[in-house]
Design a protein around this motif. Structure first.
Motif, PDB file in Angstrom:
ATOM      1  N   HIS A 351      -3.959  -1.069  -7.807  1.00 49.43           N
ATOM      2  CA  HIS A 351      -4.805   0.244  -7.266  1.00 49.43           C
ATOM      3  C   HIS A 351      -5.991   0.283  -8.135  1.00 49.43           C
ATOM      4  N   PRO A 352      -6.761   0.989  -7.579  1.00 51.29           N
ATOM      5  CA  PRO A 352      -8.299   0.944  -8.386  1.00 51.29           C
ATOM      6  C   PRO A 352      -8.552   1.977  -9.391  1.00 51.29           C
ATOM      7  N   ASP A 353      -7.589   2.766  -9.490  1.00 48.49           N
ATOM      8  CA  ASP A 353      -7.520   3.943 -10.818  1.00 48.49           C
ATOM      9  C   ASP A 353      -6.992   3.347 -11.824  1.00 48.49           C
ATOM     10  N   ILE A 354      -8.085   3.150 -12.990  1.00 48.36           N
ATOM     11  CA  ILE A 354      -7.721   2.902 -14.325  1.00 48.36           C
ATOM     12  C   ILE A 354      -6.551   3.328 -14.994  1.00 48.36           C
ATOM     13  N   ASN A 355      -6.305   4.704 -14.675  1.00 49.55           N
ATOM     14  CA  ASN A 355      -5.221   5.572 -15.241  1.00 49.55           C
ATOM     15  C   ASN A 355      -3.737   5.143 -14.760  1.00 49.55           C
ATOM     16  N   GLN A 356      -3.774   4.508 -13.675  1.00 46.19           N
ATOM     17  CA  GLN A 356      -2.393   4.347 -13.058  1.00 46.19           C
ATOM     18  C   GLN A 356      -1.794   2.760 -13.337  1.00 46.19           C
ATOM     19  N   LEU A 357      -2.528   1.874 -13.511  1.00 48.22           N
ATOM     20  CA  LEU A 357      -2.239   0.543 -13.932  1.00 48.22           C
ATOM     21  C   LEU A 357      -0.667   0.024 -13.161  1.00 48.22           C
ATOM     22  N   ARG A 358      -1.145   0.121 -11.979  1.00 48.35           N
ATOM     23  CA  ARG A 358      -0.090  -0.335 -11.066  1.00 48.35           C
ATOM     24  C   ARG A 358      -0.628  -0.862  -9.773  1.00 48.35           C
ATOM     25  N   SER A 359       0.503  -1.626  -9.140  1.00 46.17           N
ATOM     26  CA  SER A 359       0.085  -2.404  -7.493  1.00 46.17           C
ATOM     27  C   SER A 359      -0.059  -1.039  -6.681  1.00 46.17           C
ATOM     28  N   ILE A 360      -0.313  -0.991  -5.472  1.00 42.72           N
ATOM     29  CA  ILE A 360      -0.460  -0.030  -4.440  1.00 42.72           C
ATOM     30  C   ILE A 360       1.104   0.268  -4.190  1.00 42.72           C
ATOM     31  N   SER A 361       1.319   1.619  -3.631  1.00 45.68           N
ATOM     32  CA  SER A 361       2.736   2.031  -3.294  1.00 45.68           C
ATOM     33  C   SER A 361       2.717   1.496  -1.776  1.00 45.68           C
ATOM     34  N   VAL A 362       4.064   1.790  -1.416  1.00 48.39           N
ATOM     35  CA  VAL A 362       4.574   1.570   0.023  1.00 48.39           C
ATOM     36  C   VAL A 362       3.504   2.506   0.746  1.00 48.39           C
ATOM     37  N   ARG A 363       3.417   3.842   0.735  1.00 46.31           N
ATOM     38  CA  ARG A 363       2.671   4.772   1.603  1.00 46.31           C
ATOM     39  C   ARG A 363       1.266   4.135   1.424  1.00 46.31           C
ATOM     40  N   GLU A 364       0.771   3.924   0.418  1.00 41.31           N
ATOM     41  CA  GLU A 364      -0.694   3.443   0.308  1.00 41.31           C
ATOM     42  C   GLU A 364      -1.095   2.162   1.199  1.00 41.31           C
ATOM     43  N   ALA A 365      -0.172   1.359   1.072  1.00 42.70           N
ATOM     44  CA  ALA A 365      -0.139  -0.066   1.840  1.00 42.70           C
ATOM     45  C   ALA A 365      -0.042   0.396   3.351  1.00 42.70           C
ATOM     46  N   ALA A 366       0.773   1.247   3.650  1.00 39.72           N
ATOM     47  CA  ALA A 366       0.983   1.680   5.082  1.00 39.72           C
ATOM     48  C   ALA A 366      -0.508   2.173   5.558  1.00 39.72           C
ATOM     49  N   ARG A 367      -0.970   3.034   4.710  1.00 40.05           N
ATOM     50  CA  ARG A 367      -2.369   3.980   5.285  1.00 40.05           C
ATOM     51  C   ARG A 367      -3.539   2.905   5.175  1.00 40.05           C
TER      52      ARG A 367
END
Length: 408
Positions: A351-367
């Motif tokens: 995920h591009p947000d430096i504050n989250q430091l994670r890979s994209i979620s299921v819903r983000e991938a679906a979008r």
């Protein structure tokens, strides 16, 4: 107009056709979780016709059990055929489809859509296999596709696949595919289409081979391209931030939908946020993600594995797959291609947000694949990521479906 969907997966291709008015006669798919996704989606469309989406959301919330929900529409057991397509099963699948035609008082099929699974001739698959997958039975699933064409004689068909099919076996495989399709009585044409030309904020190339009966006046449709200036962040920004391992199974958005989401029907006013599920990450991976995000957001530089501090490296292989950590570029018009490997780890989809430091979620991938937020995927997280990564983006499918509809 009606259609049969073969090797249906989670239904991305058929969703595009349903959205312009085609009715599914049957979806054939071997994966149990994908079949449940197709059943749930069928019920969604039926409930929406009745103006009763309240029942749908009660199911997503867990207030209605799955068995009860599915029993409301018993016909789904006939429409969604959970079978592997093989020599043994083809006759029984034919019978089931004929039964469906009879029950709907239909004498013919307008369209067959679908793409035989493509791992067998994807480029990565060939690189790893010294036999070039010649012995892999998945290489020959197109022959069963042809059996359905011979049996049901649709006016047109859409055969979708990865660009690797064109060069597999030095081009011999694709010659075979064309030979069999023409032999079934169809004129055919294949083009490589990129989903980014059809409203999807993702670069994703697909071979779209279309066939039409030889004695008809039909032809390969001219699929209109969509020009827009939306960015990937327009797909992500209304979703609440998550920590790794955190999830919103049924909840609220953090802001109003962007113009992009609204215009392309990905999020409507009545939608509820579901399946915003992130995978857990260890401390080392998060440190690598931070470096990757800073490099990308500040300097547009992709981090290479060899650039990482020694204490963060765990792989001995420092010669290949050096780009195994990749940030989804929020400020670009398109993300890189979402593939089924997203089910294995999220390193390629940070995920591009430096504050989250994670890979994209299921819903983000679906979008990113252009699935609407009211699309619910059945199964555990890994199975859901696989379904999303393998799918044809519904928006791309809709562009093709619109042109085929006007031709027919």
């Amino acid at each position: 107009m009606n259609f049969i969907d073969l090797f249906a997966g989670a239904g991305g291709l058929s969703e595009g056709f349903i959205s312009v008015g085609f009715e599914p006669i049957a979806h054939v798919e071997m994966n149990k979780y994908a079949c449940d996704t197709l059943k749930t989606r069928y019920i969604f469309h039926e409930l929406r016709k009745k103006g009763d989406l309240e029942t749908y959301y009660k199911y997503l919330k867990g207030d209605i059990k799955k068995d009860t929900f599915y029993s409301m529409f018993p016909e789904i057991e006939q429409i969604v055929i959970n079978k592997e397509i093989s020599q043994e099963t083809v006759p029984s699948i034919f019978l089931q489809i004929e039964e469906q035609l009879k029950q709907n008082n239909l004498s013919s099929i307008d369209l067959i859509i679908g793409g035989p699974p493509c791992q067998a001739y994807s480029l990565v698959g060939r690189a790893r296999d010294p036999y070039r997958k010649e012995k892999d039975p998945r290489n020959y699933l197109y022959k069963y596709y042809v059996e359905f064409l011979r049996k049901f004689r649709p006016k047109m068909f859409v055969f979708e696949n990865v660009p690797g099919i064109l060069t597999a076996g030095k081009g011999e495989l694709f010659k075979d595919v064309q030979h069999y399709l023409k032999g079934a009585g169809y004129k055919i044409e294949a083009q490589i289409l990129d989903s980014s030309d059809y409203g999807v904020v993702q670069k994703r190339k697909r071979v779209i081979l279309i066939g039409w009966q030889k004695d008809s006046k039909l032809y390969y449709p001219r699929v209109k391209k969509i020009v827009h200036d939306y960015k990937v962040n327009d797909v992500l920004r209304d979703l609440p931030p998550l920590e790794p391992g955190e999830r919103v199974d049924f909840g609220s958005y953090s802001s109003k939908p962007s113009k992009y989401l609204y215009k392309y029907g990905i999020r409507g006013n009545d939608d509820v946020l579901t399946q915003h599920i992130s995978r857990p990450h260890n401390k080392r991976d998060r440190e690598i993600y931070k470096i990757a995000i800073e490099n990308w957001n500040n300097a547009k530089v992709r981090v290479k594995y060899t650039d990482l501090p020694e204490e963060l490296k765990t792989h001995n292989n420092q010669k290949s797959f050096l780009d195994r950590f990749k940030v989804v570029s929020g400020d670009n018009q398109y993300s890189h291609t979402v593939v089924a490997h997203i089910s294995k780890d999220g390193h390629y989809y940070i995920h591009p947000d430096i504050n989250q430091l994670r890979s994209i979620s299921v819903r983000e991938a679906a979008r990113l694949q252009s699935f609407p937020d009211n699309y619910y995927f059945e199964g555990p997280r890994t199975a859901v990521f696989t379904q999303i990564g393998n799918a044809v983006p519904p928006l791309m499918a809709k562009s093709i479906a619109n042109e085929i509809k006007s031709l027919l």
